[in-house]
Design an enzyme around this catalytic site. Sequence first.
Site, PDB file in Angstrom:
ATOM      1  N   SER A  97      32.197  63.584  63.839  1.00 11.97           N
ATOM      2  CA  SER A  97      31.283  62.621  64.468  1.00 11.97           C
ATOM      3  C   SER A  97      29.855  63.129  64.295  1.00 11.97           C
ATOM      4  CB  SER A  97      31.614  62.551  65.963  1.00 11.97           C
ATOM      5  OG  SER A  97      30.616  61.860  66.681  1.00 11.97           O
ATOM      6  N   TYR A 117      33.665  66.487  74.115  1.00  8.65           N
ATOM      7  CA  TYR A 117      33.718  65.745  72.847  1.00  8.65           C
ATOM      8  C   TYR A 117      32.948  66.507  71.766  1.00  8.65           C
ATOM      9  CZ  TYR A 117      33.773  61.583  69.790  1.00  8.65           C
ATOM     10  OH  TYR A 117      33.971  60.712  68.736  1.00  8.65           O
TER      11      TYR A 117
HETATM   12  N1  LIG Z   1      33.594  54.616  67.307  1.00  4.10           N
HETATM   13  C1  LIG Z   1      32.622  55.517  67.153  1.00  4.10           C
HETATM   14  O1  LIG Z   1      31.438  55.269  67.438  1.00  4.10           O
HETATM   15  C2  LIG Z   1      32.957  56.883  66.599  1.00  4.10           C
HETATM   16  C3  LIG Z   1      31.899  57.725  66.261  1.00  4.10           C
HETATM   17  C4  LIG Z   1      32.181  58.985  65.763  1.00  4.10           C
HETATM   18  C5  LIG Z   1      33.490  59.385  65.582  1.00  4.10           C
HETATM   19  N2  LIG Z   1      34.506  58.556  65.920  1.00  4.10           N
HETATM   20  C6  LIG Z   1      35.875  59.018  65.733  1.00  4.10           C
HETATM   21  O2  LIG Z   1      36.595  58.103  64.932  1.00  4.10           O
HETATM   22  C7  LIG Z   1      37.988  58.243  65.189  1.00  4.10           C
HETATM   23  C8  LIG Z   1      38.607  56.874  65.384  1.00  4.10           C
HETATM   24  O3  LIG Z   1      38.130  56.325  66.597  1.00  4.10           O
HETATM   25  P1  LIG Z   1      37.778  54.778  66.799  1.00  4.10           P
HETATM   26  O4  LIG Z   1      36.325  54.726  67.041  1.00  4.10           O
HETATM   27  O5  LIG Z   1      38.384  53.947  65.745  1.00  4.10           O
HETATM   28  O6  LIG Z   1      38.475  54.541  68.235  1.00  4.10           O
HETATM   29  P2  LIG Z   1      39.708  53.621  68.691  1.00  4.10           P
HETATM   30  O7  LIG Z   1      39.936  53.939  70.139  1.00  4.10           O
HETATM   31  O8  LIG Z   1      39.420  52.207  68.343  1.00  4.10           O
HETATM   32  O9  LIG Z   1      40.912  54.166  67.801  1.00  4.10           O
HETATM   33  C9  LIG Z   1      41.509  55.411  68.042  1.00  4.10           C
HETATM   34  C10 LIG Z   1      43.004  55.294  67.789  1.00  4.10           C
HETATM   35  O10 LIG Z   1      43.581  56.589  68.014  1.00  4.10           O
HETATM   36  C11 LIG Z   1      44.799  56.404  68.719  1.00  4.10           C
HETATM   37  N3  LIG Z   1      45.154  57.605  69.458  1.00  4.10           N
HETATM   38  C12 LIG Z   1      44.504  58.132  70.523  1.00  4.10           C
HETATM   39  N4  LIG Z   1      45.165  59.220  70.953  1.00  4.10           N
HETATM   40  C13 LIG Z   1      46.256  59.379  70.159  1.00  4.10           C
HETATM   41  C14 LIG Z   1      47.329  60.324  70.098  1.00  4.10           C
HETATM   42  N5  LIG Z   1      47.434  61.296  71.003  1.00  4.10           N
HETATM   43  N6  LIG Z   1      48.237  60.202  69.118  1.00  4.10           N
HETATM   44  C15 LIG Z   1      48.149  59.197  68.217  1.00  4.10           C
HETATM   45  N7  LIG Z   1      47.198  58.266  68.231  1.00  4.10           N
HETATM   46  C16 LIG Z   1      46.242  58.360  69.193  1.00  4.10           C
HETATM   47  C17 LIG Z   1      44.525  55.223  69.656  1.00  4.10           C
HETATM   48  O11 LIG Z   1      45.722  54.621  70.122  1.00  4.10           O
HETATM   49  C18 LIG Z   1      43.697  54.322  68.754  1.00  4.10           C
HETATM   50  O12 LIG Z   1      44.523  53.424  68.032  1.00  4.10           O
HETATM   51  C19 LIG Z   1      38.085  59.162  66.404  1.00  4.10           C
HETATM   52  O13 LIG Z   1      38.400  60.467  65.994  1.00  4.10           O
HETATM   53  C20 LIG Z   1      36.689  59.122  66.995  1.00  4.10           C
HETATM   54  O14 LIG Z   1      36.393  60.280  67.745  1.00  4.10           O
HETATM   55  C21 LIG Z   1      34.263  57.303  66.417  1.00  4.10           C
END
Ligand SMILES: NC(=O)c1ccc[n+]([C@@H]2O[C@H](COP(=O)([O-])OP(=O)(O)OC[C@H]3O[C@@H](n4cnc5c(N)ncnc54)[C@H](O)[C@@H]3O)[C@@H](O)[C@H]2O)c1
Length: 289
Positions: free
Chosen positions: A150, A163
């Site tokens: 991130s 985080y």
């Molecule tokens: N959305 C943002 O702004 C952002 C920014 C930087 C990094 N990220 C990272 O991107 C990645 C994806 O996140 P997103 O934004 O799509 O969020 P999201 O919540 O839409 O998707 C995350 C997915 O991970 C799954 N998940 C959570 N815990 C789990 C577990 N223990 N086992 C299996 N699956 C699990 C959830 O069910 C969900 O489907 C994450 O690592 C997040 O930290 C997101």
Amino acid sequence: MVAPGDKAVKTLEHKVVVITGAGSGIGRALALSALKQGANVALSDWNLPAVEETRRLADVTPGRILVRQVDVRSDDEVGAFADLVQSKMGGAHVVVNNAGVSLSDAVGSMKREDFAWLMDINFWGVVRGTEAFLPQMKTRDEGHVVNISSVFGLIGVPGQSAYNASKFAVRGFTEALAQELEGSRIHVSVVCPGGIKTGIVANGRHYQTANGEATTTEETAKKFEQLAGTTSERAAEIIWKGVMRNDARILVGPDARLIQAMVRLFPNTYPSLVRTGMALSERLRGIRM
Ligand SMILES: NC(=O)c1ccc[n+]([C@@H]2O[C@H](COP(=O)([O-])OP(=O)(O)OC[C@H]3O[C@@H](n4cnc5c(N)ncnc54)[C@H](O)[C@@H]3O)[C@@H](O)[C@H]2O)c1
């Protein structure tokens, strides 16, 4: 030995792509995009109905998608999934360790249970996925490990210590792995997205704002919706382009590029710029509401 710049995965066509957390947001968008590019995908999520919905949205022949309920906190479940991908699909070419959760709280008030929950998913989940699928790539000396960190793996932000710790850890782990694999045909990318419009905040645990005020997950999710500027689909496009180019670090969104520039130019004083940025976005939010 491989010549520098040699690309192991030049196209996703007929490749086996494994994605964790594929039931929502970036994971789902990466899966749908990989399928459009001709990949076969192995998708997991702890939320089975959500990842089944990704399969339904993809609408391709059943042979091209394997879907399983996997909790990335479990060595056994991640290991069994890797075995299944090997036996049913011939092993992974690309693994995207994407599953993640969010947490806002201050050091001191944050419960150890919440901190451990987040680290087990965001950091150890990435380690488990990497360790489980790397042997398949080593056997054929070809592959790509894509670990999602991130912009919070580049800068520290108040209220985000857990985080931040998980995402800095993912970046450190991934950058070390890349060097261990130098000279092989297995490439490694760490992805640093800025704000992407997904369920990451709504699905998290949020108790305190960056200013130390009490908050709820609902309130934090509302604020995040207004701040996040990039769609999951655009994020997936940028990530796959970066993977095809073998970029060691993939920045997603203009905010991510700005934050990297800021931390490089002002490594000691960037926190005051973060504070100004947060105050400005609060004011803009007030105007919009
Ligand atoms: N959305 C943002 O702004 C952002 C920014 C930087 C990094 N990220 C990272 O991107 C990645 C994806 O996140 P997103 O934004 O799509 O969020 P999201 O919540 O839409 O998707 C995350 C997915 O991970 C799954 N998940 C959570 N815990 C789990 C577990 N223990 N086992 C299996 N699956 C699990 C959830 O069910 C969900 O489907 C994450 O690592 C997040 O930290 C997101």
